[in-house]
Design a protein around this motif. Structure first.
Motif, PDB file in Angstrom:
ATOM      1  N   PRO A 123     -29.248   0.231  -8.868  1.00 14.22           N
ATOM      2  CA  PRO A 123     -27.832  -0.437  -8.858  1.00 14.22           C
ATOM      3  C   PRO A 123     -26.794   0.732  -9.378  1.00 14.22           C
ATOM      4  N   VAL A 124     -25.479   0.175  -9.192  1.00 14.80           N
ATOM      5  CA  VAL A 124     -24.555   1.106  -9.810  1.00 14.80           C
ATOM      6  C   VAL A 124     -23.693   0.182 -10.858  1.00 14.80           C
ATOM      7  N   THR A 125     -23.365   1.099 -12.167  1.00 17.56           N
ATOM      8  CA  THR A 125     -22.686   0.353 -13.122  1.00 17.56           C
ATOM      9  C   THR A 125     -21.428  -0.327 -12.681  1.00 17.56           C
ATOM     10  N   ILE A 126     -20.817  -1.489 -12.894  1.00 14.01           N
ATOM     11  CA  ILE A 126     -19.877  -2.218 -12.633  1.00 14.01           C
ATOM     12  C   ILE A 126     -18.774  -1.825 -13.607  1.00 14.01           C
ATOM     13  N   ARG A 127     -17.957  -1.206 -13.580  1.00  9.39           N
ATOM     14  CA  ARG A 127     -16.769  -1.090 -14.326  1.00  9.39           C
ATOM     15  C   ARG A 127     -15.212  -1.768 -13.863  1.00  9.39           C
ATOM     16  N   THR A 128     -15.323  -1.893 -12.334  1.00 11.80           N
ATOM     17  CA  THR A 128     -14.113  -2.402 -11.708  1.00 11.80           C
ATOM     18  C   THR A 128     -14.431  -3.507 -10.346  1.00 11.80           C
ATOM     19  N   ALA A 129     -13.433  -4.151 -10.058  1.00 16.70           N
ATOM     20  CA  ALA A 129     -13.775  -4.929  -8.942  1.00 16.70           C
ATOM     21  C   ALA A 129     -14.041  -4.207  -7.771  1.00 16.70           C
ATOM     22  N   ARG A 130     -13.937  -3.106  -7.493  1.00 13.73           N
ATOM     23  CA  ARG A 130     -14.400  -2.241  -6.500  1.00 13.73           C
ATOM     24  C   ARG A 130     -15.736  -1.658  -6.554  1.00 13.73           C
ATOM     25  N   ASP A 131     -16.268  -1.587  -7.668  1.00 12.31           N
ATOM     26  CA  ASP A 131     -17.749  -1.282  -8.062  1.00 12.31           C
ATOM     27  C   ASP A 131     -18.399  -2.418  -7.802  1.00 12.31           C
ATOM     28  N   ALA A 132     -17.964  -3.787  -8.127  1.00  5.55           N
ATOM     29  CA  ALA A 132     -18.802  -5.073  -7.562  1.00  5.55           C
ATOM     30  C   ALA A 132     -19.020  -5.158  -6.264  1.00  5.55           C
ATOM     31  N   VAL A 133     -18.220  -4.813  -5.402  1.00  5.46           N
ATOM     32  CA  VAL A 133     -18.227  -4.714  -4.287  1.00  5.46           C
ATOM     33  C   VAL A 133     -19.320  -3.773  -3.650  1.00  5.46           C
ATOM     34  N   THR A 134     -19.114  -2.414  -4.113  1.00  7.70           N
ATOM     35  CA  THR A 134     -20.124  -1.402  -3.740  1.00  7.70           C
ATOM     36  C   THR A 134     -21.666  -1.942  -4.216  1.00  7.70           C
ATOM     37  N   ALA A 135     -21.731  -2.546  -5.403  1.00 13.09           N
ATOM     38  CA  ALA A 135     -23.088  -2.864  -5.903  1.00 13.09           C
ATOM     39  C   ALA A 135     -23.620  -4.056  -4.827  1.00 13.09           C
ATOM     40  N   ALA A 136     -22.758  -4.794  -4.510  1.00 12.92           N
ATOM     41  CA  ALA A 136     -23.276  -5.833  -3.523  1.00 12.92           C
ATOM     42  C   ALA A 136     -23.471  -5.359  -2.209  1.00 12.92           C
ATOM     43  N   ALA A 137     -23.006  -4.205  -1.677  1.00 10.41           N
ATOM     44  CA  ALA A 137     -23.232  -3.779  -0.516  1.00 10.41           C
ATOM     45  C   ALA A 137     -24.466  -2.863  -0.520  1.00 10.41           C
ATOM     46  N   LEU A 138     -24.772  -2.143  -1.672  1.00 11.85           N
ATOM     47  CA  LEU A 138     -25.962  -1.759  -1.814  1.00 11.85           C
ATOM     48  C   LEU A 138     -27.142  -2.492  -1.768  1.00 11.85           C
TER      49      LEU A 138
END
Length: 243
Positions: A123-138
């Motif tokens: 996973p990637v650590t979520i710090r922003t809303a954009r990070d949340a989308v990136t984590a879901a894509a991964l």
């Protein structure tokens, strides 16, 4: 080795076995936030980015750093914040308790253990809303969906991710995802003959969860570690079967 503890959801009264996530310290030592067993986990009804981080001290190098606040997603849709022992408090043993190996919560089929043919999900650590989308894509790519694309600007439809056979929405807000959001996502998937997958940081409203169960929409909650956790049967089935 990390500690595990029994957690009871105050909403549905379901018991879970929770193990704190382990991450490498800057010195390389495995480190997990020390759980505060005497405190009661509380449902998350409002999120702030600053409250979702805790200070943890590494026992190997004494370094103190900010780590994601441990959370647990209950199948009833509630997201619980697991209390962490402050760094100033001593690590006192619990009388009569034996510390065993890490045990995976039975209701949360973690990505590294569900399907042995898959590599460990990173996973990637979520710090922003954009990070949340990136984590879901991964995570969707880890499930086997290919060419999952993230638009530069969020479309009016609310669909954050698209790929052959899949559409996904990511709700990074501090309120539970709504019935309307779940139904709109399902309709988008229906119109393109794609699987509709929903990711939320704050869980789901009761009517949204019930409707998703009726429509077969997989629901996931994400904590700030970026590792989605299933909250309904459709999500469990998606993990087991993959794309």
């Amino acid at each position: 080795m990390t500690e595990s503890m029994s957690v009871r959801c105050p909403v549905c009264r379901r018991d879970h076995l929770y193990a704190a996530p382990v991450y490498p310290c800057a010195c390389g030592a495995p480190l997990a936030p020390p759980l505060l067993r005497a405190a009661r986990p509380e449902p998350i009804t409002h999120r702030t980015w600053t409250d979702d981080w805790v200070t943890v001290r590494c026992p190997e190098c004494e370094r103190q750093d900010q780590w994601p606040q441990p959370e647990l997603g209950c199948p009833c849709g509630t997201v619980l914040r697991i209390p962490v022992r402050p760094v100033s408090a001593p690590a006192l043993p619990v009388p009569g308790e034996s510390r065993g190996p890490v045990r995976t919560p039975s209701h949360l089929p973690l990505p590294s253990t569900v399907v042995t043919s898959r590599p460990t999900f990173r996973p990637v650590t979520i710090r922003t809303a954009r990070d949340a989308v990136t984590a879901a894509a991964l995570y969707l790519k880890w499930l086997g969906f290919r060419d999952v694309l993230q638009p530069g600007v969020r479309p009016v439809s609310g669909i954050d991710l698209r790929g052959p056979g899949v559409v996904a929405q990511v709700d990074p807000t501090t309120r539970p995802s709504t019935l309307r959001a779940v139904e709109c996502l399902w309709l988008n998937g229906l119109s393109t003959s794609a699987v509709s997958v929903f990711f939320s940081l704050a869980g789901y409203a009761d009517d949204a969860r019930a409707r998703a169960d009726q429509l077969g929409v997989p629901l996931f909650v994400m904590d700030l570690t970026g590792c989605p956790q299933p909250v309904n049967a459709a999500a469990d089935d998606l993990i087991a079967a993959g794309a």
